[in-house]
Design a protein around this motif. Structure first.
Motif, short mmCIF file in Angstrom:
data_model
loop_
_atom_site.label_atom_id
_atom_site.label_comp_id
_atom_site.label_asym_id
_atom_site.label_seq_id
_atom_site.Cartn_x
_atom_site.Cartn_y
_atom_site.Cartn_z
N TYR A 27 36.81 40.15 37.40
CA TYR A 27 37.64 41.02 38.22
C TYR A 27 36.78 42.17 38.74
O TYR A 27 36.25 42.96 37.96
N GLY A 64 46.94 43.39 37.85
CA GLY A 64 47.80 42.22 37.81
C GLY A 64 49.16 42.46 38.43
O GLY A 64 49.72 41.59 39.10
N ARG A 109 43.04 35.96 46.90
CA ARG A 109 42.32 36.51 45.76
C ARG A 109 42.23 38.03 45.79
O ARG A 109 41.59 38.63 44.93
N ILE A 125 39.69 38.76 42.79
CA ILE A 125 39.54 37.78 41.71
C ILE A 125 38.37 36.87 42.06
O ILE A 125 38.36 36.24 43.11
N PHE A 161 46.36 34.78 37.82
CA PHE A 161 45.59 36.01 37.73
C PHE A 161 44.72 36.07 36.49
O PHE A 161 43.63 36.64 36.51
N TYR A 162 45.17 35.47 35.39
CA TYR A 162 44.49 35.66 34.12
C TYR A 162 43.63 34.47 33.69
O TYR A 162 42.99 34.53 32.64
N TRP A 205 48.70 42.40 42.16
CA TRP A 205 48.52 41.03 42.64
C TRP A 205 49.85 40.28 42.64
O TRP A 205 50.15 39.53 43.58
N SER A 206 50.68 40.49 41.62
CA SER A 206 51.99 39.84 41.56
C SER A 206 52.91 40.35 42.66
O SER A 206 53.75 39.61 43.17
#
Length: 660
Positions: free
Chosen positions: A275, A47, A193, A214, A264-265, A50-51
Motif C-alpha cells: 500500500y 480501506g 486500485r 494498491i 483491499f486486503y 477505497w470501499s
C-alpha cells in the motif's frame, strides 16, 4: 546551513531505488520500525476510502461492459422469482438476445477525434528575460514524453476519461533498464486500485489530504526495490511469509473479471500486496527568510541553534572585512504550523517498508488526479449518459426479430376437399412450392381455392422508434453524420458541412478541454521533476528539426531558480496543419523572403533533413575553397571578385534573401 532534507535520490513508482548514503540509514531504520498502531489505523482509513468508491467502480464496470458488447448482463427476475442475467431470461423464452453496439462506435469516433487533434504542451516563463530558455524546456519536456510514449498513454487515458470520468497519472524518477539510465517516469494508474479522501469538491483536487494506491508485485521486484542488504531481504520475506513463490495462471486471463474482483486486503496468488499511502502531516517549523540569498525555506525546530550559529558566523566573517553588524543581512525566523506530504509503504499487517517526507521539490504527492464533472462530488463518464438509449435499441431490435419470426409469411390455406385424389397434404405442399409445379384438381362449387396469407405485422412503429433512438444517441454524444465523415447531399455547400461538424463537436468540447487541463497539470509536474533531477547537461534527442541549436541541449545551470509553466496549444502534427505551414513557406520562398535553407529547416517534407545534411557538407567544402582562395572565412563575400563570389553562392546553394 542545511534546510530540510530534500535529497535528490531516485524516486520510482514504488520507492527510492538508488538513494544517497545519508538516506540509507534513515530508510533502514524506517524499514525495521515494526507494525505500530498508527500504521494499522492508516490502513483502516485507506480501506474505508477505497470501499467508499465501490459505487463508482460498479458504474465504471457497467459502462465498460456496455462498451465491450456485454449489454445483456444485468440481472432480472424470471417467472420463478430467481435473479438471472437478462440474456438468460430471453433465451428461456426461445428468443434471441440481439444487440447493436452503438456505444463502441461512438467511443471510437471520439478517440479518433482526439488522436487527430492532440494537444501539445509548450513551456513559458513569467518573466520576459527567461523566454529564450522556454524552447529548451519545451524540448526537454517533449523528450521525456517521447521516452514514455505518452502519445499512446494519453489516448488510453482519454478512453478512461470517456468511460468513467476519472483519470489518474503518476510522475516519478526511475531506472529504465532498456536504456541503462535514470529518467523521468510517467505512468497511468488503474482507477480500480486508487483511493483518496472522498469529500473532494475542488475540480483541481486541491482539497486532497490522502491519496494512495494498491500495488501487487512479485517477491523479487519487492526485494530489489526495498532491500539494501540481506537483513532487509530477510525482513521482507518474513513479512510476506505466506506468499507463494510462483504465480498461478488465471482462468480469466485477458479479461476484466480479475480487476473487478480486487480485494483491499489480499493480493492474487504469488503476488505481494503493498500500500503506497500519501497523506498530509502537520508540525511546527521555522520559516526562514535569508535576504542575502533571496530564499525562503522551512527548518525543523531543533535547527534553531544552528541558525543562530550561522548568523553569528556571518557577523564574525564580516568583521574581518570591516563590515558593521547592522549592515549584515540577518536571517528572519518565524514559527509556522506547516502541512507537508508524507508517504508510507505498508504491508497488509501494517509493517513499514519505507516512509518519509515527499522528496519532490514541488512539495506534493506524485499523483495527478482528474475527476469529471465533479458536480456535488459525483463523477461519471460520457458512456454512462447513453446506456439507457443503448438498452432500448437492443430491445427494439430483439422485438422486431421476434415479430418477424412469429408472423405469418406465405402461409398456405388449402380446403381439405380441394386436395386431388391420390395426393396427401405433404405431396400437395411439395408440388405447390416446386418451381414450375402443376396441381390438377376438380373444382367443386362452393369450395374456395387455395390461398396464401402473408401478414405485415412488423409495421407497428418499432422501426420508426428505432430510428428516433439512433438519432437521439447521436445528439446526446454530439456525433452527427458530418463529424462521422458520412457524405451529405450533393446540394449542401462545404461551408454548411464544416459548420455542422464544428457545432457537433461543441457537445464534447467540455470533455476534451477537461482532459487537456489534466494533461497540463501533469506536464507541469513533469517539468518540475526534470528541473529537480536533471543535474548534468543533456542532449535532447527529439524528433523534428524546427528548433534552434542551443535548444538541443538541456543546461541545468541556466534554469536554476526559474519558474516555468506549461500551456496547451494546437498540435502541429496534423496533415491539415502541416499542409498549411508548407504552403506558407512556399509563398515566402517565391517572394525571396527566405532562402532554400530556411525553407528546408522549417518544412515538414520527409526529405528535408537529407537535403540539409548535403547542403551542410557542401558549405564546408565551399569554406575550404574560400580559405584556399584567400577569402576571409568570417565574411567570404566581402572584398572578393564578384564573379567568384557569385560562383561560390550558386555552388553552395545559397540565395541572397530579399530585404523587405
Amino acid at each position: 546551513m542545511k534546510p530540510l532534507d530534500k535529497s535528490l535520490y531516485t524516486v520510482s513508482y514504488l520507492m527510492p531505488s538508488k538513494p544517497k548514503e545519508e538516506v540509507i540509514k534513515g530508510r533502514i531504520a524506517a524499514l525495521n520500525r515494526g507494525d505500530g498502531q498508527e500504521n494499522l489505523e492508516l490502513l483502516d482509513q485507506s480501506g474505508l476510502f477505497w470501499s467508499a468508491l465501490e459505487d463508482f467502480r460498479d458504474r465504471r464496470s457497467k459502462s465498460r461492459k456496455y462498451e465491450r458488447g456485454d449489454q445483456w448482463h444485468e440481472l432480472v427476475q424470471n417467472e420463478n422469482g430467481e435473479w438471472v442475467r437478462e440474456d438468460t431470461l430471453i433465451r428461456e423464452q426461445n428468443r434471441l438476445a440481439l444487440k447493436h453496439n452503438v456505444i463502441r462506435q461512438l467511443v471510437k469516433n471520439l478517440l479518433g477525434q482526439y488522436r487527430t487533434n492532440q494537444a501539445k504542451s509548450v513551456v513559458f516563463s513569467r518573466t520576459r528575460e527567461d523566454a529564450s530558455l522556454c524552447e529548451m524546456m519545451t524540448n526537454a519536456l517533449q523528450a521525456v514524453k517521447e521516452l514514455n510514449q505518452t502519445k499512446e498513454m494519453d489516448a488510453q487515458q482519454f478512453h478512461e476519461h470517456i468511460l468513467s470520468g476519472m483519470v489518474v497519472g503518476k510522475v516519478g524518477y526511475d531506472y529504465f533498464r532498456e536504456l541503462d539510465r535514470n529518467d523521468v517516469l510517467i505512468e497511468n494508474i488503474n482507477v480500480n486500485r486508487i483511493f483518496f479522501n472522498t469529500d473532494v469538491m475542488d475540480i483541481r483536487t486541491k482539497d486532497l489530504n490522502l491519496i494512495g494506491e494498491i500495488i501487487d508485485i512479485d517477491m523479487d521486484t519487492l526485494i530489489s526495490r526495498f532491500a539494501r542488504d540481506r537483513d532487509d531481504e530477510e525482513y521482507i520475506r518474513q513479512a510476506y511469509i505466506d506468499v507463494k513463490g510462483f504465480v498461478t495462471a488465471q482462468s480469466d486471463a485477458m479479461s476484466a473479471d480479475s480487476v473487478d474482483s480486487i480485494n483491499f486486503y489480499s493480493a492474487n496468488d504469488g503476488k505481494c500486496r503493498v500500500y503506497e499511502i500519501w497523506y498530509l502531516k502537520s508540525e511546527w517549523r521555522l520559516w526562514v527568510h535569508d535576504p542575502s540569498q533571496g530564499t525562503y525555506r522551512f527548518y525543523r525546530l531543533e535547527d534553531e541553534d544552528m541558525l543562530h550559529a550561522e548568523m553569528e558566523s556571518r557577523i564574525i566573517r564580516a568583521a574581518q572585512y570591516g563590515i558593521l553588524p547592522e549592515e549584515i543581512p540577518q536571517l528572519k525566523i518565524e514559527r509556522r504550523y506547516e502541512q507537508f506530504w508524507y508517504v508510507k509503504f505498508l504491508t497488509p499487517n501494517g509493517k513499514v517498508l519505507y516512509e518519509g517526507e515527499t522528496p519532490y521539490l514541488h512539495q506534493r504527492h506524485p499523483y495527478i488526479l482528474s475527476l469529471y464533472p465533479l458536480l456535488d462530488g459525483e463523477v461519471w463518464g460520457l458512456v454512462e449518459d447513453v446506456i439507457d438509449q443503448q438498452r432500448y435499441i437492443n430491445r427494439l431490435i430483439s422485438l422486431l426479430d421476434y415479430i418477424m419470426g412469429t408472423s405469418a409469411k406465405g402461409l398456405l390455406m388449402v380446403p381439405e376437399e380441394s386436395i386431388p385424389e391420390g395426393m396427401n397434404p405433404d405431396d400437395f405442399s411439395d408440388e405447390w412450392t416446386k418451381v414450375g409445379g402443376v396441381i390438377v384438381y376438380k373444382s367443386r362449387g362452393g369450395t374456395p381455392a387455395p390461398t396464401v396469407i402473408s401478414s405485415n405485422s412488423t409495421n407497428i412503429g418499432a422501426s420508426e422508434i428505432l430510428a428516433v433512438e439512433m438519432q437521439l444517441i447521436n445528439q446526446l454524444t454530439g456525433i452527427n453524420q458530418a463529424i462521422q465523415g458520412i457524405q451529405s447531399s450533393a446540394s449542401d455547400p462545404a461551408s454548411k458541412y464544416a459548420m455542422m461538424a464544428q457545432h457537433s463537436s461543441m457537445n464534447n468540447r467540455d470533455v476534451i478541454e477537461n482532459f487537456h487541463s489534466w494533461i497540463q497539470r501533469r506536464d507541469n509536474i513533469v517539468l518540475q521533476t526534470i528541473i529537480q533531477f536533471y543535474n548534468e547537461k543533456t542532449y535532447l534527442g527529439i524528433s523534428g528539426h524546427s528548433y534552434a541549436d542551443e535548444a538541443k541541449y538541456y543546461d541545468p545551470e541556466a534554469v536554476k531558480d526559474i519558474q516555468f509553466f506549461t500551456q496547451i496549444s494546437a498540435m502541429s502534427d496534423t496533415p491539415v496543419y502541416r499542409q498549411m505551414i508548407d504552403d506558407t513557406l512556399f509563398k515566402l520562398l517565391e517572394l525571396q523572403v527566405i532562402d532554400g535553407k530556411m525553407f528546408l529547416e522549417n518544412t515538414s517534407l520527409p526529405f528535408a533533413d537529407k537535403i540539409l545534411d548535403g547542403i551542410s557538407k557542401k558549405q564546408e567544402e565551399i569554406a575550404e575553397q574560400a580559405q584556399e582562395a584567400g577569402i576571409d572565412p568570417g565574411n567570404p563575400l566581402e572584398n572578393v571578385n564578384p564573379v567568384l563570389a557569385n560562383a561560390l553562392m550558386q555552388e553552395g546553394g545559397v540565395a541572397k534573401p530579399k530585404i523587405l
